[in-house]
Design an enzyme around this catalytic site. Structure first.
Site, short mmCIF file in Angstrom:
data_model
loop_
_atom_site.label_atom_id
_atom_site.label_comp_id
_atom_site.label_asym_id
_atom_site.label_seq_id
_atom_site.Cartn_x
_atom_site.Cartn_y
_atom_site.Cartn_z
N PRO A 92 -35.82 82.05 58.29
CG PRO A 92 -35.33 84.28 57.83
CD PRO A 92 -36.31 83.41 58.52
CD GLU A 119 -37.95 93.34 62.32
OE1 GLU A 119 -38.75 93.77 61.46
OE2 GLU A 119 -36.77 93.13 62.10
NE ARG A 157 -43.43 68.76 41.07
CZ ARG A 157 -42.51 67.84 40.78
NH1 ARG A 157 -41.73 67.37 41.72
NH2 ARG A 157 -42.37 67.40 39.55
CG ASP A 172 -39.44 65.92 39.26
OD1 ASP A 172 -40.05 66.11 38.23
OD2 ASP A 172 -39.91 65.84 40.39
CL1 6GU Z 1 -38.96 80.45 55.87
N1 6GU Z 1 -39.09 83.05 56.24
C1 6GU Z 1 -38.66 84.31 56.02
N2 6GU Z 1 -39.28 85.31 56.65
N3 6GU Z 1 -37.66 84.60 55.22
C2 6GU Z 1 -37.06 83.56 54.61
C3 6GU Z 1 -37.44 82.25 54.77
C4 6GU Z 1 -38.48 82.01 55.61
N4 6GU Z 1 -36.66 81.45 54.03
C5 6GU Z 1 -35.82 82.28 53.43
N5 6GU Z 1 -36.04 83.54 53.77
#
Ligand code: 6GU
Length: 269
Positions: A92, A119, A157, A172
């Site tokens: 994230p 975590e 794709r 697209d």
């Molecule tokens: Cl790449 N990993 C995780 N664990 N949560 C996420 C993410 C990735 N992208 C958005 N949320």
């Protein structure tokens, strides 16, 4: 057919990723030899009888952290197989994934996709074993596996020859920064709803114009943020100006009606 793109997915849940290659366009891309996907079980690089891949965080706190040694060994092994690949950590904290980034990644020779769990992964892996960090959106998943599959799907794709029609990827959503126009197929009436007349007309110039116009207006209504950061062509400017004029004319007519109405009518309304 030389492999255009190699993927290695590093995960402690290989069973979660393996079926991804078994369906639809992705499967066809693999079977045609354009794409290879290898799913690597990080646990196989963990030491000891129990092959432990996680441990408690230094400094305390809840949750577990993925140990660096098995991850480092798995990344090294994948890179030995794919020396030209880019190593990507799905997290994230990464760069937000979008169509531009998908296009960029589609030009790589290979991607080693590192999926974290628990975590997170030991920070020293993030620093020394990873070329890029990617996030698929501002929400938290339990692991990087779904994100890795999202990235692979969007990239595969875009590899020439993977879609049925060579021009599909160019038409697209987002290819020209707009959402797509609506699509219709038979029957021509469905539960009381018809199909826009122009699509049945056989007039291809008119159909192209209708699609361009509805794509633009739909983007304005649903995702104005996409238009704000994109220059408008002359044709698009003309379309928006025409809609502005139509709306102004409508408002003008409404104002005239109100002015024409008698005072008594106005009190009722
Ligand atoms: Cl790449 N990993 C995780 N664990 N949560 C996420 C993410 C990735 N992208 C958005 N949320």
């Amino acid at each position: 057919m030389p492999v255009a793109m190699k993927f290695a997915v590093l995960t402690i849940f290989p069973e979660m990723v393996a079926p991804f290659a078994a369906h639809g366009i992705v499967r066809r891309a693999v079977e045609s030899g354009r794409v290879s996907i290898s799913v690597v079980d990080i646990r196989e690089f963990a030491a000891g009888r129990h092959r432990v891949t996680d441990d408690r965080p230094y400094g305390g706190g809840c949750g577990m952290v993925m140990k660096p040694e098995p991850l480092a060994a798995a990344v090294r092994a994948a890179r030995r197989q794919m020396p030209e690949a880019l190593t990507v950590h799905l997290t994230p904290q990464g760069r937000p994934f979008d169509q531009d980034l998908a296009r960029q990644l589609a030009r790589e020779k290979g991607l080693v996709l590192v999926c974290g769990r628990y975590e997170g992964v030991d920070e020293r892996i993030c620093q020394d074993f990873v070329d890029a960090e990617i996030s698929i959106g501002d929400y938290v998943l339990t692991g990087g596996e779904l994100a890795a599959m999202v990235v692979m799907d969007a990239v595969i794709r875009l590899i020439p020859g993977t879609l049925g029609h060579e021009d599909s990827a160019e038409q697209d959503s987002f290819c020209d920064g707009l959402l797509e126009h609506g699509h219709y197929t038979r029957p021509s009436r469905f539960e009381g709803h018809g199909v826009p007349e122009v699509l049945l007309s056989g007039n291809h110039a008119e159909i192209r114009r209708w699609r361009q116009e509805t794509a633009l207006i739909r983007t304005f209504l649903k995702r104005p943020d996409l238009l704000a950061q994109r220059p408008l062509s002359d044709a698009e400017t003309a379309i928006l100006k025409r809609w502005c004029r139509d709306i102004e004319r409508l408002l003008q007519r409404q104002a005239e009606h109100r002015a024409d109405a008698s005072p008594g009518d106005q009190q009722e309304g």
